[in-house]
Design an enzyme around this catalytic site. Structure first.
Site, PDB file in Angstrom:
ATOM      1  N   GLU A  13       0.862  -1.172   0.000  1.00 48.85           N
ATOM      2  CA  GLU A  13       0.000   0.000   0.000  1.00 48.85           C
ATOM      3  C   GLU A  13       0.909   1.237   0.000  1.00 48.85           C
ATOM      4  O   GLU A  13       1.722   1.388   0.901  1.00 48.85           O
ATOM      5  CB  GLU A  13      -0.896  -0.088   1.245  1.00 48.85           C
ATOM      6  CG  GLU A  13      -1.414   1.207   1.792  1.00 48.85           C
ATOM      7  CD  GLU A  13      -2.307   1.953   0.848  1.00 48.85           C
ATOM      8  OE1 GLU A  13      -3.116   1.322   0.171  1.00 48.85           O
ATOM      9  OE2 GLU A  13      -2.187   3.185   0.814  1.00 48.85           O
ATOM     10  N   CYS A  60      -5.433   5.399   6.376  1.00 47.61           N
ATOM     11  CA  CYS A  60      -5.139   4.206   5.593  1.00 47.61           C
ATOM     12  C   CYS A  60      -6.413   3.447   5.291  1.00 47.61           C
ATOM     13  O   CYS A  60      -7.363   3.484   6.070  1.00 47.61           O
ATOM     14  CB  CYS A  60      -4.185   3.321   6.389  1.00 47.61           C
ATOM     15  SG  CYS A  60      -3.687   1.848   5.492  1.00 47.61           S
ATOM     16  N   CYS A  63      -5.246  -1.012   7.050  1.00 44.50           N
ATOM     17  CA  CYS A  63      -5.486  -1.287   8.469  1.00 44.50           C
ATOM     18  C   CYS A  63      -6.619  -0.345   8.887  1.00 44.50           C
ATOM     19  O   CYS A  63      -6.423   0.706   9.454  1.00 44.50           O
ATOM     20  CB  CYS A  63      -4.228  -1.025   9.278  1.00 44.50           C
ATOM     21  SG  CYS A  63      -3.498   0.575   8.962  1.00 44.50           S
ATOM     22  N   HIS A  67      -6.299   2.932  13.443  1.00 45.25           N
ATOM     23  CA  HIS A  67      -6.112   4.328  13.855  1.00 45.25           C
ATOM     24  C   HIS A  67      -7.296   4.847  14.669  1.00 45.25           C
ATOM     25  O   HIS A  67      -7.176   5.851  15.356  1.00 45.25           O
ATOM     26  CB  HIS A  67      -5.815   5.205  12.639  1.00 45.25           C
ATOM     27  CG  HIS A  67      -4.518   4.832  12.001  1.00 45.25           C
ATOM     28  ND1 HIS A  67      -3.304   5.145  12.566  1.00 45.25           N
ATOM     29  CD2 HIS A  67      -4.234   4.115  10.893  1.00 45.25           C
ATOM     30  CE1 HIS A  67      -2.328   4.658  11.833  1.00 45.25           C
ATOM     31  NE2 HIS A  67      -2.867   4.017  10.807  1.00 45.25           N
ATOM     32  N   ARG A 477       0.799  -4.532  11.363  1.00 46.65           N
ATOM     33  CA  ARG A 477       2.201  -4.279  11.025  1.00 46.65           C
ATOM     34  C   ARG A 477       3.042  -3.864  12.225  1.00 46.65           C
ATOM     35  O   ARG A 477       4.213  -3.561  12.064  1.00 46.65           O
ATOM     36  CB  ARG A 477       2.289  -3.216   9.923  1.00 46.65           C
ATOM     37  CG  ARG A 477       1.901  -3.766   8.591  1.00 46.65           C
ATOM     38  CD  ARG A 477       1.466  -2.711   7.591  1.00 46.65           C
ATOM     39  NE  ARG A 477       0.698  -3.395   6.559  1.00 46.65           N
ATOM     40  CZ  ARG A 477      -0.558  -3.824   6.752  1.00 46.65           C
ATOM     41  NH1 ARG A 477      -1.185  -3.604   7.892  1.00 46.65           N
ATOM     42  NH2 ARG A 477      -1.181  -4.487   5.798  1.00 46.65           N
ATOM     43  N   SER A 500       4.649   1.316  10.024  1.00 47.39           N
ATOM     44  CA  SER A 500       5.518   1.413   8.848  1.00 47.39           C
ATOM     45  C   SER A 500       6.436   2.629   8.931  1.00 47.39           C
ATOM     46  O   SER A 500       7.427   2.697   8.206  1.00 47.39           O
ATOM     47  CB  SER A 500       4.697   1.431   7.556  1.00 47.39           C
ATOM     48  OG  SER A 500       4.071   0.176   7.375  1.00 47.39           O
ATOM     49  N   CYS A 544       3.300  -0.495   4.623  1.00 48.48           N
ATOM     50  CA  CYS A 544       2.133   0.313   4.269  1.00 48.48           C
ATOM     51  C   CYS A 544       2.526   1.773   4.353  1.00 48.48           C
ATOM     52  O   CYS A 544       2.600   2.340   5.438  1.00 48.48           O
ATOM     53  CB  CYS A 544       0.942   0.042   5.151  1.00 48.48           C
ATOM     54  SG  CYS A 544      -0.438   1.074   4.644  1.00 48.48           S
ATOM     55  N   CYS A 547      -0.057   4.551   5.667  1.00 43.76           N
ATOM     56  CA  CYS A 547       0.032   4.689   7.122  1.00 43.76           C
ATOM     57  C   CYS A 547       1.272   5.474   7.531  1.00 43.76           C
ATOM     58  O   CYS A 547       1.217   6.351   8.389  1.00 43.76           O
ATOM     59  CB  CYS A 547       0.130   3.311   7.757  1.00 43.76           C
ATOM     60  SG  CYS A 547      -1.453   2.585   8.127  1.00 43.76           S
TER      61      CYS A 547
HETATM   62 NI1  NFE Z   1      -1.789   1.206   6.347  1.00 45.56          NI
HETATM   63 FE1  NFE Z   1      -0.997   0.293   9.306  1.00 45.56          FE
HETATM   64  C1  NFE Z   1      -0.933  -1.332  10.068  1.00 45.56           C
HETATM   65  C2  NFE Z   1      -0.919   1.168  10.817  1.00 45.56           C
HETATM   66  S1  NFE Z   1       1.041   0.390   8.856  1.00 45.56           S
HETATM   67  S2  NFE Z   1      -1.611  -0.562   7.341  1.00 45.56           S
HETATM   68  O1  NFE Z   1      -0.954  -2.429  10.417  1.00 45.56           O
HETATM   69  O2  NFE Z   1      -0.938   1.751  11.709  1.00 45.56           O
HETATM   70  O3  NFE Z   1       2.071   1.023   9.390  1.00 45.56           O
END
Ligand code: NFE
Ligand code: MG
Length: 565
Positions: A13, A60, A63, A67, A477, A500, A544, A547
């Site tokens: 992503e 994102c 995931c 958040h 992640r 990430s 990702c 993110c």
């Molecule tokens: Ni966009 Fe995420 C996960 C978060 S990546 S996927 O798992 O927070 O860093």
């Protein structure tokens, strides 16, 4: 020495670029750049903290829950708002199924093609494939007719010249080691996993009203009402459906994902010696019970020392921007704690088209988070290591089983293969635990406890004039943290330090490389025109970038492209 550029790295992503120097057939230096900026942290300023989860969820689309969870926890921490047990349990189930779906998608759809040569599967004998499948699992789809039908489907794809997701890969690359039958079996499960994942994620639609981006989060609990007898609430029928789907999730992980992972890994044991990375691993505590005690422990392992887990202190987390396209704002030569951090963009890189980034200066939209000034790897491997060393029963049993089956020691975990293996272990233990949280929830409801949110401190008039807090969550992640400062009932500052971001971090003010950069060192590259090995190591982290940088438009996209499937 030659320098190769892979941009964009695909099957992830977002926009990720790698510049790597190769000498003697191995990577001798590497720089990783997030080539996309987002600004959601900046637009949160001045908003109601109770709304932040709704905005941060848009960091994102992969995931899609994480958040929100981190955000509501940050606000609850700042304002000391309690969360009732039923809400903790529903959150745990939502987190668990996000993790299960995400890991299976990663293994089959984002990472498997680095190890599995789809075109080789066309040469497989369906009878032998069926024997292989039956020897590793009692999953029912294992007849020669079934594998022949999969082979015919892929043949039709190839024959039509419309390879879709299978186009542009490095088919036939010498680094592919699986026999044709294993390739065909994995291809069949690639297709099955597509169907399966869309089904099991209905749990988010039931508990969260929709997926992606479930809507029932709430500071102080959840907003889905519980009533066993109402159609407009979490009722008995819906709980039974969640139970069925959790079982389906667990069964696929146990009978398909894990056997496939072990079968594939047994052909790639040399990758247990490649891709070690920074050697520091960190995860946050996760899956709180009714009293807030986590089911999975948090902590850090430093310098690959698995004799102990170091407890975490959130004050030791900082973000550097020495090599990141942000304004330095007081951070020159050091990192800033997220409560003091800012995310004001400051692009100083070359104008496209360009050949290379100026890696001596700023070269990424990703910041460089550090714990006690150290680069830390986050993700399933960190979770599994911390749980293993802490003596977490279920994790220990799963790790020991996998190591025994592969005939390797725990040191094999510090690698590209270890990262990919640990994701399976993480997925298995969490998928097996999730039904227990559901049983607990059903038990509470049976006892008449229908509470789902606390009304305490919801009214901003009850809040202090100033407050600050943080929310930690283990996303698929890895460790995700949101930090919030509240003043006069509004958000004064908001910073997210994302999995990430830790892993794709560029150099910091001291020149220390981030986890992807460090993991690429020593990675063999058989053919710089087809850098399959770079994909293996980078994909093992499951990047990702949306993110990692949390912004909207692509900037500074490069023009040299090494074709990467
Ligand atoms: Ni966009 Fe995420 C996960 C978060 S990546 S996927 O798992 O927070 O860093
Ligand atoms: Mg951030």
């Amino acid at each position: 020495m030659s320098k190769i550029v892979v941009d964009p790295i695909t099957r992830i992503e977002g926009h990720l670029r790698v510049e790597a120097e190769v000498s003697g057939g191995k990577i001798s230096n590497a720089w990783v750049s997030g080539t996309m900026f987002r600004g959601i942290e900046t637009i949160l300023k001045g908003r109601d903290p109770r709304d932040a989860w709704y905005w941060t969820q848009r960091f994102c689309g992969v995931c899609t829950t994480v958040h929100s969870i981190a955000s509501i926890r940050a606000v609850e921490d700042a304002l000391k708002i309690p969360v009732p047990p039923n809400a903790q349990l529903i959150r745990n189930i939502i987190i668990a199924i996000q993790n299960t779906q995400d890991h299976v998608i990663h293994f089959y759809h984002l990472h498997a093609l680095d190890w599995v040569d789809i075109t080789s599967g066309l040469k497989a004998d369906p009878v032998k494939t069926a024997q292989l499948a039956a020897s590793i699992s009692d999953w029912p789809n294992n007849s020669p007719t079934y594998f022949k039908s999969v082979q015919d489907r892929v043949k039709a794809f190839v024959g039509s010249g419309r390879l879709g997701p299978f186009a542009n890969a490095y088919w036939g690359h010498p680094a592919y080691k699986l026999p044709p039958e294993a390739n065909l079996m994995a291809t069949a499960h690639y297709l099955e996993a597509l169907e399966w994942q869309k089904d099991i994620i209905k749990i988010h639609a039931i508990l969260g009203s929709k997926n992606p981006h479930p809507q029932t989060f709430l500071v102080g609990g959840m907003s889905i009402p519980i009533d066993p007898d109402s159609q407009n609430a979490l009722n008995a029928d819906k709980l039974i459906e969640v139970k069925r789907l959790l079982h389906k999730a667990q069964e696929f992980v146990e009978k398909v994902y894990i056997p496939d992972l072990l079968a594939v890994a047994s052909f790639y044991k040399d990758w247990a010696g490649i891709g070690a990375g920074v050697g520091n691993y960190m995860c946050y505590p996760e899956f709180p019970d009714a009293s807030g005690k986590p089911w999975l422990p948090g902590g850090a392992i430093l310098n690959r020392d698995i004799s102990k887990v170091v407890p975490l202190d959130q004050k030791k987390i900082t973000e550097h921007v020495e090599h990141s396209w942000y304004q330095d704002a007081g951070s020159e030569g050091k990192g800033l704690h997220p409560w003091e951090g800012s995310s004001e963009p400051n692009y100083t890189g070359p104008k496209p088209p360009y050949q290379y980034l100026d890696t001596d200066k700023k070269y990424s939209w990703v910041k460089a988070p550090r714990y006690e000034e150290k680069a830390m790897e986050v993700g399933p491997l960190s979770r599994v290591l911390v749980a293993y060393v802490s003596g977490h029963k279920e994790t220990k049993a799963a790790v020991d089983l996998v190591l025994k089956k592969l005939g390797v020691g725990p040191e094999a975990l510090f690698s590209t293969l270890g990262r990919t293996g640990a994701r399976g272990i993480d997925c298995l233990v969490i998928a097996q635990q999730a039904p227990k949280w559901l049983d607990e929830l059903i038990g509470n409801i049976a006892k008449g406890d229908l509470r789902i949110h606390s009304n305490e401190l919801w009214d901003p008039a009850t809040w202090p004039a100033e407050a600050h807090g943080y929310g930690w969550h283990e996303a698929p992640r890895g460790g995700l943290g949101h930090w919030i400062k509240i003043k006069d009932q509004k958000i004064l500052n908001y910073q997210a330090v994302v999995p990430s971001t830790w892993n794709a971090s560029p150099r910091d003010a001291k020149g220390q490389a981030g986890p992807y950069e460090a993991a690429l060192l020593g990675t063999p590259v058989a053919n710089p025109e087809q850098p399959l090995e770079i994909l293996r190591t980078i994909h093992s982290f499951d990047p990702c970038l949306a993110c990692a940088v949390h912004v909207l438009d692509a900037t500074g996209r490069e023009m040299i492209r090494v074709k990467a499937s």
